[in-house]
Write a protein that holds these residues in place. Structure first.
Motif, PDB file in Angstrom:
ATOM      1  N   UNK A  11       0.708  -1.446   0.143  1.00  0.00           N
ATOM      2  CA  UNK A  11       0.025   0.055   0.017  1.00  0.00           C
ATOM      3  C   UNK A  11       0.767   1.332   0.025  1.00  0.00           C
ATOM      4  N   UNK A  12       2.205   1.232   0.286  1.00  0.00           N
ATOM      5  CA  UNK A  12       3.197   2.480   0.146  1.00  0.00           C
ATOM      6  C   UNK A  12       3.980   2.284  -1.219  1.00  0.00           C
ATOM      7  N   UNK A  13       3.435   1.442  -2.232  1.00  0.00           N
ATOM      8  CA  UNK A  13       4.147   1.403  -3.402  1.00  0.00           C
ATOM      9  C   UNK A  13       3.432   2.154  -4.345  1.00  0.00           C
ATOM     10  N   UNK A  43       2.652  -7.821  -0.087  1.00  0.00           N
ATOM     11  CA  UNK A  43       3.982  -7.743  -0.291  1.00  0.00           C
ATOM     12  C   UNK A  43       4.328  -6.567   0.754  1.00  0.00           C
ATOM     13  N   UNK A  44       5.239  -6.666   1.733  1.00  0.00           N
ATOM     14  CA  UNK A  44       5.734  -5.667   2.428  1.00  0.00           C
ATOM     15  C   UNK A  44       7.291  -5.185   1.783  1.00  0.00           C
ATOM     16  N   UNK A 124      -4.448   3.531  -0.511  1.00  0.00           N
ATOM     17  CA  UNK A 124      -3.685   4.210  -1.311  1.00  0.00           C
ATOM     18  C   UNK A 124      -3.809   5.681  -1.270  1.00  0.00           C
ATOM     19  N   UNK A 125      -5.274   6.231  -1.369  1.00  0.00           N
ATOM     20  CA  UNK A 125      -5.440   7.582  -1.202  1.00  0.00           C
ATOM     21  C   UNK A 125      -5.279   8.168   0.153  1.00  0.00           C
ATOM     22  N   UNK A 181       9.591  -8.210  -6.376  1.00  0.00           N
ATOM     23  CA  UNK A 181       9.324  -7.076  -6.641  1.00  0.00           C
ATOM     24  C   UNK A 181       7.839  -6.878  -6.910  1.00  0.00           C
ATOM     25  N   UNK A 182       7.133  -5.611  -6.623  1.00  0.00           N
ATOM     26  CA  UNK A 182       5.899  -5.120  -6.882  1.00  0.00           C
ATOM     27  C   UNK A 182       5.744  -3.972  -7.583  1.00  0.00           C
ATOM     28  N   UNK A 183       4.713  -3.787  -8.379  1.00  0.00           N
ATOM     29  CA  UNK A 183       3.515  -4.612  -8.541  1.00  0.00           C
ATOM     30  C   UNK A 183       3.726  -5.981  -9.400  1.00  0.00           C
TER      31      UNK A 183
END
Length: 211
Positions: A11-13, A43-44, A124-125, A181-183
């Motif tokens: 969520x911080x990506x 995924x952190x 996200x927002x 790796x993300x996403x």
């Protein structure tokens, strides 16, 4: 039969936001005959991040050896891409990066109510637009409430080691499957794409799988 998309993300990506919104555009444009099922997975990026968080610029320098100028250019680029996708990235010099384990616990729990998408977008927002501390139980509880989840139960989930362990186990399974790796996007459990792909690439892949 539904067209399934599994998305592994944090969520911080910021690239997870951009990658998903591009995917959303492509799916809308293609007007697939089958319903589309989106499944979000944890995924952190920083699983050992202390609860109080860390200055984002300092973190970026320590983890990626990125200078302040390079970080600023990258964020300006992401902000521009966000505007094109109707998403506002509110980057600032005081921004922090946070531990996201509790947020993932809520996301995993919310799936049973069909509210995973709503919660993911709200997170996200909250982080990128409103600069909210997404490691705070109080903040997460309120975000959960705004999307229709029971805030009291949400608090219990965040404090429950069973949910915490479930997130850790799931993350490890994705790592063992080769996701580092993300996403990461998995289409119909067949095709894997890593990174925020272009709309053209996403269109080609989905069209090919859906033939």
């Amino acid at each position: 039969m539904a067209f399934r998309v599994d998305i592994v993300s944090d969520v911080v990506c910021p690239w997870c936001v951009i990658g998903y919104l591009r995917l959303e555009r492509v799916i809308d444009r293609l007007s697939l005959k089958e319903p589309v099922e989106i499944h979000w997975h944890p995924f952190e990026l920083n699983p050992t991040m202390p609860q109080q968080g860390m200055d984002l610029y300092q973190h970026t320098f320590e983890k990626y050896a990125a200078t302040s100028d390079a970080s600023e250019r990258s964020r300006l680029s992401m902000a521009t891409l966000g505007k094109e996708l109707n998403f506002f990235f509110n980057f600032s010099t005081s921004m922090k990066i946070y531990n996201t384990r509790k947020a993932h616990q809520l996301l995993m729990w919310s799936a049973q109510f069909g509210l995973q998408y709503s919660l993911k977008m709200a997170l996200f927002r909250a982080y990128f637009t409103q600069s909210t501390d997404v490691s705070s139980i109080e903040n997460l509880r309120e975000i959960a409430r705004t999307v229709g989840l029971n805030p009291e139960v949400a608090t219990q989930v965040m404090q429950d080691e069973t949910w915490e362990n479930a997130v850790a186990v799931t993350e490890q399974q994705w790592v063992e499957a080769g996701i580092n790796a993300v996403p990461a996007f998995i289409f119909n459990q067949k095709q894997v794409l890593i990174g925020a792909q272009t709309e053209s690439t996403l269109t080609d892949v989905i069209s090919t799988i859906n033939m």
